[in-house]
Design a protein around this motif. Structure first.
Motif, PDB file in Angstrom:
ATOM      1  N   PHE A 164      49.878  -7.956  52.270  1.00 56.78           N
ATOM      2  CA  PHE A 164      50.763  -8.166  51.124  1.00 56.78           C
ATOM      3  C   PHE A 164      50.007  -8.692  49.902  1.00 56.78           C
ATOM      4  CE2 PHE A 164      53.438  -8.812  54.945  1.00 56.78           C
ATOM      5  CZ  PHE A 164      54.245  -7.694  54.791  1.00 56.78           C
ATOM      6  N   LEU A 165      48.709  -8.436  49.845  1.00 60.79           N
ATOM      7  CA  LEU A 165      47.900  -8.789  48.682  1.00 60.79           C
ATOM      8  C   LEU A 165      47.363  -7.526  48.027  1.00 60.79           C
ATOM      9  CD1 LEU A 165      45.758 -11.800  50.003  1.00 60.79           C
ATOM     10  CD2 LEU A 165      47.770 -11.913  48.521  1.00 60.79           C
ATOM     11  N   VAL A 166      47.345  -7.509  46.706  1.00 63.10           N
ATOM     12  CA  VAL A 166      46.755  -6.399  45.958  1.00 63.10           C
ATOM     13  C   VAL A 166      45.729  -6.969  44.986  1.00 63.10           C
ATOM     14  CG1 VAL A 166      48.780  -4.908  46.139  1.00 63.10           C
ATOM     15  CG2 VAL A 166      48.600  -6.502  44.223  1.00 63.10           C
ATOM     16  N   ASP A 167      44.783  -6.141  44.571  1.00 64.36           N
ATOM     17  CA  ASP A 167      43.769  -6.581  43.609  1.00 64.36           C
ATOM     18  C   ASP A 167      44.404  -6.822  42.244  1.00 64.36           C
ATOM     19  OD1 ASP A 167      41.784  -6.355  45.530  1.00 64.36           O
ATOM     20  OD2 ASP A 167      41.346  -4.268  45.012  1.00 64.36           O
ATOM     21  N   ASP A 168      43.984  -7.912  41.602  1.00 59.29           N
ATOM     22  CA  ASP A 168      44.474  -8.229  40.258  1.00 59.29           C
ATOM     23  C   ASP A 168      43.396  -9.048  39.547  1.00 59.29           C
ATOM     24  OD1 ASP A 168      45.725  -9.110  37.941  1.00 59.29           O
ATOM     25  OD2 ASP A 168      47.680  -9.354  38.906  1.00 59.29           O
ATOM     26  N   GLU A 169      42.673  -8.415  38.645  1.00 59.14           N
ATOM     27  CA  GLU A 169      41.559  -9.074  37.959  1.00 59.14           C
ATOM     28  C   GLU A 169      42.019 -10.191  37.031  1.00 59.14           C
ATOM     29  OE1 GLU A 169      39.393  -6.056  35.969  1.00 59.14           O
ATOM     30  OE2 GLU A 169      38.612  -5.127  37.817  1.00 59.14           O
ATOM     31  N   THR A 170      43.300 -10.230  36.705  1.00 63.95           N
ATOM     32  CA  THR A 170      43.790 -11.272  35.802  1.00 63.95           C
ATOM     33  C   THR A 170      43.998 -12.602  36.530  1.00 63.95           C
ATOM     34  OG1 THR A 170      46.143 -10.757  36.158  1.00 63.95           O
ATOM     35  CG2 THR A 170      44.974  -9.497  34.467  1.00 63.95           C
ATOM     36  N   LYS A 171      43.937 -12.589  37.859  1.00 64.95           N
ATOM     37  CA  LYS A 171      44.145 -13.805  38.642  1.00 64.95           C
ATOM     38  C   LYS A 171      42.806 -14.434  39.011  1.00 64.95           C
ATOM     39  CE  LYS A 171      48.628 -13.156  38.809  1.00 64.95           C
ATOM     40  NZ  LYS A 171      49.567 -14.046  38.080  1.00 64.95           N
ATOM     41  N   GLU A 172      42.801 -15.750  39.142  1.00 66.47           N
ATOM     42  CA  GLU A 172      41.561 -16.461  39.484  1.00 66.47           C
ATOM     43  C   GLU A 172      41.034 -16.036  40.851  1.00 66.47           C
ATOM     44  OE1 GLU A 172      39.926 -21.039  40.064  1.00 66.47           O
ATOM     45  OE2 GLU A 172      41.840 -20.670  39.061  1.00 66.47           O
ATOM     46  N   THR A 173      41.933 -15.763  41.773  1.00 67.46           N
ATOM     47  CA  THR A 173      41.514 -15.347  43.109  1.00 67.46           C
ATOM     48  C   THR A 173      41.144 -13.871  43.176  1.00 67.46           C
ATOM     49  OG1 THR A 173      43.787 -14.813  43.750  1.00 67.46           O
ATOM     50  CG2 THR A 173      43.030 -17.067  44.165  1.00 67.46           C
ATOM     51  N   GLY A 174      41.502 -13.117  42.134  1.00 59.88           N
ATOM     52  CA  GLY A 174      41.279 -11.675  42.153  1.00 59.88           C
ATOM     53  C   GLY A 174      42.324 -10.929  42.955  1.00 59.88           C
TER      54      GLY A 174
END
Length: 240
Positions: free
Chosen positions: A86-96
């Protein structure tokens, strides 16, 4: 010699040459066939004798599948929890990473079959003090497992449950307990509880193995998890 005799001799000579030519051709053909039928005495490689030269065609494992679910544990869509499914990549987040639940992931209520909570899908990961849980169709025997009065067994690599920091390999102290609300014969939730919150922006892994039920029978992994352990290919796009 009479003319008739010459004629006969000439004709016989011509026929003899033609027959000789036919015989030579037939002989060459027979020799060619004999050469083509010669047996190759070169020994076969061992793998050809036992068919190990060729990899067997991998069978596609059919596993229960529901859109928007983890599909590792067929008991519930969101188990085991939490899960990087239930996780997707997101460069805007600190965790990625960013949590992503589809409309079919969260359990419905009496009034709605599908529930969406947009705020959750904006989070950059799961809580560092979140509940870790999965479920079994039969009640596991936890007599030898770490409990809230003695958590030290959880630091032994032979312990039935392991919580591991995947970045440095450290084992994390925890204890294990079953949902006290479960009735006999019902599916039961197993909780893994830590004594302190986990590290932020860090990946953790959970291993559960060697559990037996109250009758002493070993609890087997689900079809999907068995396929993953064996390296088999499944028909589930989420698992693959």
């Amino acid at each position: 010699m009479k003319p008739e005799t010459k004629t006969i001799l000439v004709i016989l000579t011509v026929f003899s040459m033609m027959l000789s030519g036919c015989i030579e051709t037939a002989s060459d053909s027979i020799e060619d066939n004999d050469m083509g039928d010669e047996i190759d005495d070169t020994p076969l490689p061992n793998c050809e004798l036992n068919n190990s030269c060729f990899e067997p065609e991998q069978q596609l494992v059919v596993v229960p599948h529901s859109d928007g679910c983890d599909n590792i544990n067929p008991i519930h869509c969101m188990l085991p929890f939490p899960s990087d499914v239930f996780l997707v990549d997101d460069e805007t987040k600190e965790t990625g990473k960013r949590i992503h639940y589809s409309p079919t992931s969260l359990p419905g209520s009496g009034s709605k079959s599908m529930i969406e909570i947009p705020l959750i899908n904006q989070m950059d990961g799961f809580s560092t003090s979140t509940q870790i849980m999965t479920a079994f169709s039969t009640s596991p025997d936890l007599e030898m497992a770490a409990n809230q009065n003695n958590i030290m067994p959880s630091m032994d690599v032979q312990h039935q449950t392991l919580l591991v920091n995947l970045e440095n390999g450290d084992l994390i102290e925890h204890w294990v307990e079953l949902d006290a609300r479960a009735e006999d014969g019902e599916q039961v939730i197993l909780h893994i509880r830590t004594i302190k919150h986990l590290e932020y922006n860090t990946e953790y892994g959970v291993l559960i193995h060697g559990l037996s039920d109250d009758s002493g029978e070993m609890i087997q992994p689900s079809e999907a998890l068995t396929a993953i352990i064996n390296g088999d290919t499944t028909d589930s796009t989420d698992i693959e």
